[in-house]
Design a protein around this motif. Structure first.
Motif, PDB file in Angstrom:
ATOM      1  N   GLU A 181      63.951  36.262  49.341  1.00 31.43           N
ATOM      2  CA  GLU A 181      62.950  35.848  50.331  1.00 31.43           C
ATOM      3  C   GLU A 181      63.203  34.414  50.795  1.00 31.43           C
ATOM      4  OE1 GLU A 181      58.974  34.205  49.193  1.00 31.43           O
ATOM      5  OE2 GLU A 181      59.363  35.233  47.292  1.00 31.43           O
ATOM      6  N   HIS A 182      62.637  34.095  51.941  1.00 36.01           N
ATOM      7  CA  HIS A 182      62.517  32.716  52.394  1.00 36.01           C
ATOM      8  C   HIS A 182      61.035  32.375  52.324  1.00 36.01           C
ATOM      9  CE1 HIS A 182      63.107  28.979  54.487  1.00 36.01           C
ATOM     10  NE2 HIS A 182      62.213  29.319  55.396  1.00 36.01           N
ATOM     11  N   THR A 183      60.731  31.243  51.743  1.00 36.98           N
ATOM     12  CA  THR A 183      59.340  30.861  51.507  1.00 36.98           C
ATOM     13  C   THR A 183      58.983  29.610  52.290  1.00 36.98           C
ATOM     14  OG1 THR A 183      59.495  31.728  49.255  1.00 36.98           O
ATOM     15  CG2 THR A 183      57.631  30.308  49.733  1.00 36.98           C
ATOM     16  N   LYS A 184      57.797  29.623  52.881  1.00 36.85           N
ATOM     17  CA  LYS A 184      57.245  28.456  53.551  1.00 36.85           C
ATOM     18  C   LYS A 184      55.817  28.275  53.053  1.00 36.85           C
ATOM     19  CE  LYS A 184      56.372  26.393  58.091  1.00 36.85           C
ATOM     20  NZ  LYS A 184      56.458  26.599  59.570  1.00 36.85           N
ATOM     21  N   ILE A 185      55.593  27.172  52.330  1.00 40.92           N
ATOM     22  CA  ILE A 185      54.291  26.924  51.709  1.00 40.92           C
ATOM     23  C   ILE A 185      53.651  25.696  52.342  1.00 40.92           C
ATOM     24  CG2 ILE A 185      53.055  26.604  49.537  1.00 40.92           C
ATOM     25  CD1 ILE A 185      55.587  27.590  48.108  1.00 40.92           C
ATOM     26  N   LEU A 186      52.377  25.817  52.685  1.00 41.56           N
ATOM     27  CA  LEU A 186      51.597  24.700  53.219  1.00 41.56           C
ATOM     28  C   LEU A 186      50.610  24.251  52.158  1.00 41.56           C
ATOM     29  CD1 LEU A 186      50.785  26.106  56.794  1.00 41.56           C
ATOM     30  CD2 LEU A 186      52.708  24.673  56.109  1.00 41.56           C
ATOM     31  N   TYR A 187      50.795  23.029  51.671  1.00 44.97           N
ATOM     32  CA  TYR A 187      49.906  22.463  50.656  1.00 44.97           C
ATOM     33  C   TYR A 187      48.990  21.413  51.293  1.00 44.97           C
ATOM     34  CZ  TYR A 187      53.132  24.276  47.064  1.00 44.97           C
ATOM     35  OH  TYR A 187      53.914  25.072  46.260  1.00 44.97           O
TER      36      TYR A 187
ATOM     37  N   THR B  78      65.668  23.401  48.773  1.00 44.82           N
ATOM     38  CA  THR B  78      64.254  23.118  48.979  1.00 44.82           C
ATOM     39  C   THR B  78      64.113  21.980  49.978  1.00 44.82           C
ATOM     40  OG1 THR B  78      63.661  23.819  46.727  1.00 44.82           O
ATOM     41  CG2 THR B  78      62.073  22.449  47.894  1.00 44.82           C
ATOM     42  N   LEU B  79      63.374  22.233  51.055  1.00 41.26           N
ATOM     43  CA  LEU B  79      63.156  21.238  52.090  1.00 41.26           C
ATOM     44  C   LEU B  79      61.688  20.833  52.116  1.00 41.26           C
ATOM     45  CD1 LEU B  79      65.224  22.826  55.001  1.00 41.26           C
ATOM     46  CD2 LEU B  79      65.941  21.004  53.441  1.00 41.26           C
ATOM     47  N   LEU B  80      61.452  19.533  52.283  1.00 49.23           N
ATOM     48  CA  LEU B  80      60.099  18.990  52.276  1.00 49.23           C
ATOM     49  C   LEU B  80      59.829  18.295  53.605  1.00 49.23           C
ATOM     50  CD1 LEU B  80      57.652  18.501  50.295  1.00 49.23           C
ATOM     51  CD2 LEU B  80      58.677  16.279  49.819  1.00 49.23           C
TER      52      LEU B  80
ATOM     53  N   ASP C 238      64.457  29.087  49.444  1.00 50.24           N
ATOM     54  CA  ASP C 238      64.919  30.468  49.353  1.00 50.24           C
ATOM     55  C   ASP C 238      64.835  30.907  47.907  1.00 50.24           C
ATOM     56  OD1 ASP C 238      65.621  30.354  52.064  1.00 50.24           O
ATOM     57  OD2 ASP C 238      67.565  29.470  51.555  1.00 50.24           O
ATOM     58  N   CYS C 239      64.328  32.098  47.680  1.00 53.07           N
ATOM     59  CA  CYS C 239      64.307  32.662  46.335  1.00 53.07           C
ATOM     60  C   CYS C 239      65.501  33.587  46.188  1.00 53.07           C
ATOM     61  CB  CYS C 239      63.000  33.428  46.096  1.00 53.07           C
ATOM     62  SG  CYS C 239      62.916  34.214  44.472  1.00 53.07           S
ATOM     63  N   ILE C 240      66.292  33.350  45.150  1.00 48.55           N
ATOM     64  CA  ILE C 240      67.537  34.091  44.934  1.00 48.55           C
ATOM     65  C   ILE C 240      67.504  34.768  43.562  1.00 48.55           C
ATOM     66  CG2 ILE C 240      70.050  33.862  44.687  1.00 48.55           C
ATOM     67  CD1 ILE C 240      69.860  31.421  46.525  1.00 48.55           C
ATOM     68  N   ASP C 241      67.967  35.980  43.507  1.00 49.78           N
ATOM     69  CA  ASP C 241      68.142  36.647  42.221  1.00 49.78           C
ATOM     70  C   ASP C 241      69.277  35.956  41.472  1.00 49.78           C
ATOM     71  OD1 ASP C 241      68.074  38.662  40.146  1.00 49.78           O
ATOM     72  OD2 ASP C 241      69.884  39.486  41.089  1.00 49.78           O
TER      73      ASP C 241
ATOM     74  N   THR D 293      60.294  21.472  42.027  1.00 47.02           N
ATOM     75  CA  THR D 293      61.543  22.147  41.675  1.00 47.02           C
ATOM     76  C   THR D 293      61.290  23.080  40.503  1.00 47.02           C
ATOM     77  OG1 THR D 293      62.166  20.345  40.183  1.00 47.02           O
ATOM     78  CG2 THR D 293      62.920  20.202  42.457  1.00 47.02           C
ATOM     79  N   GLY D 294      62.298  23.796  40.105  1.00 50.14           N
ATOM     80  CA  GLY D 294      62.144  24.696  38.969  1.00 50.14           C
ATOM     81  C   GLY D 294      62.307  26.152  39.366  1.00 50.14           C
ATOM     82  N   LYS D 295      62.251  27.036  38.360  1.00 47.56           N
ATOM     83  CA  LYS D 295      62.566  28.446  38.571  1.00 47.56           C
ATOM     84  C   LYS D 295      61.402  29.357  38.211  1.00 47.56           C
ATOM     85  CE  LYS D 295      67.399  27.376  37.489  1.00 47.56           C
ATOM     86  NZ  LYS D 295      68.552  27.660  36.614  1.00 47.56           N
ATOM     87  N   ILE D 296      60.192  28.812  38.155  1.00 48.64           N
ATOM     88  CA  ILE D 296      59.043  29.647  37.854  1.00 48.64           C
ATOM     89  C   ILE D 296      58.106  29.670  39.053  1.00 48.64           C
ATOM     90  CG2 ILE D 296      59.197  29.201  35.381  1.00 48.64           C
ATOM     91  CD1 ILE D 296      56.831  27.304  35.662  1.00 48.64           C
TER      92      ILE D 296
END
Length: 243
Positions: free
Chosen positions: A225-231, A185-187, A214-217, A85-88
């Motif tokens: 943007e909509h973000t999908k990250i694979l870790y 944020t979905l996991l 989702d990244c929101i101003d 979580t967080g905004k950075i």
């Protein structure tokens, strides 16, 4: 020698026992494991059963083979504590933790119409959406694949700019957006495709953690943007504490 009773699925029980030994540090990182013959004798099973168990451990990424020399426990790998979580940005998070992060842009491609993504981005069918993919490396090891979905309605030059972007937040700041928030944020988890295995240098049995958001101003509340990250699940510890 004490006899070890192996119930029904013998290979699975060997895997469980060896996994426990690995977790308990009974084997030193990089140490050579006992031979198939030695393990077959220890567990009182056929050698083929031992080979099957070791193959599974290798697929899961815990051990590796050297042709003609045997199998070895992998060296201890980096374990990164990641706050979900967080905004950075991910880049800023890694810098604050002191990691040498490298990012490589690997594609910028227009996607076919996807109702879910278009709805999340608040754009209409017929407008263009691009997927920008970046590989993340720490200590030159691939750890994550970041996909950002961005519309030309919000960023008209993204098709031209996209192949050169390594930090989406930096790109947004260039366009006047300064502070960011995430709506949801979905996991979830998955196993890597062959293409993702090649990108992330992992086996098919190494689970991937999927984080979608989702990244929101923060000021205008516009969805950027909509973000999908694979870790890679074996490279991170996940902090889900609210901040």
């Amino acid at each position: 020698m004490e006899t070890i009773h192996i119930p029904t699925d013998q290979a699975a029980r060997i895997i469980d026992d060896m996994m426990q030994k690995i977790m308990m540090k009974s084997f030193e990182p990089g140490a050579k494991l006992p031979s198939e013959n030695a393990l077959a004798e220890e567990y009182r099973v056929p050698r083929a059963t031992v080979r099957n168990a070791l193959t599974k451990l290798e697929e899961r990424g815990y051990i590796y083979s050297k042709q003609g020399k045997g199998r070895y426990l992998k060296e201890e790998s980096i374990q990164i504590e990641l706050h979900l979580t967080g905004k950075i940005s991910f880049t800023d998070k890694m810098k604050r933790l002191g990691y040498d992060l490298k990012t490589r842009n690997i594609y910028c491609e227009k996607i076919s119409y996807d109702a879910k993504i278009y709805q999340l981005l608040q754009v209409k069918q017929g407008e263009d959406v691009y997927k920008i993919g970046r590989m993340r490396y720490i200590q030159n090891e691939p750890i994550a694949l970041h996909n950002s979905f961005v519309s030309t309605a919000r960023f008209p030059m993204v098709a031209e700019d996209g192949p050169h972007i390594t930090s989406m937040f930096s790109y947004y700041r260039q366009h006047g957006y300064k502070e960011f928030d995430s709506h949801k944020t979905l996991l979830s988890t998955t196993f890597p495709t062959l293409y993702e295995q090649e990108l992330l240098s992992c086996n098919s049995m190494v689970p991937l953690i999927i984080v979608e958001s989702d990244c929101i101003d923060l000021n205008s509340k516009k969805v950027l943007e909509h973000t999908k990250i694979l870790y890679r699940s074996d490279r991170f510890k996940y902090d889900i504490t609210s901040v």
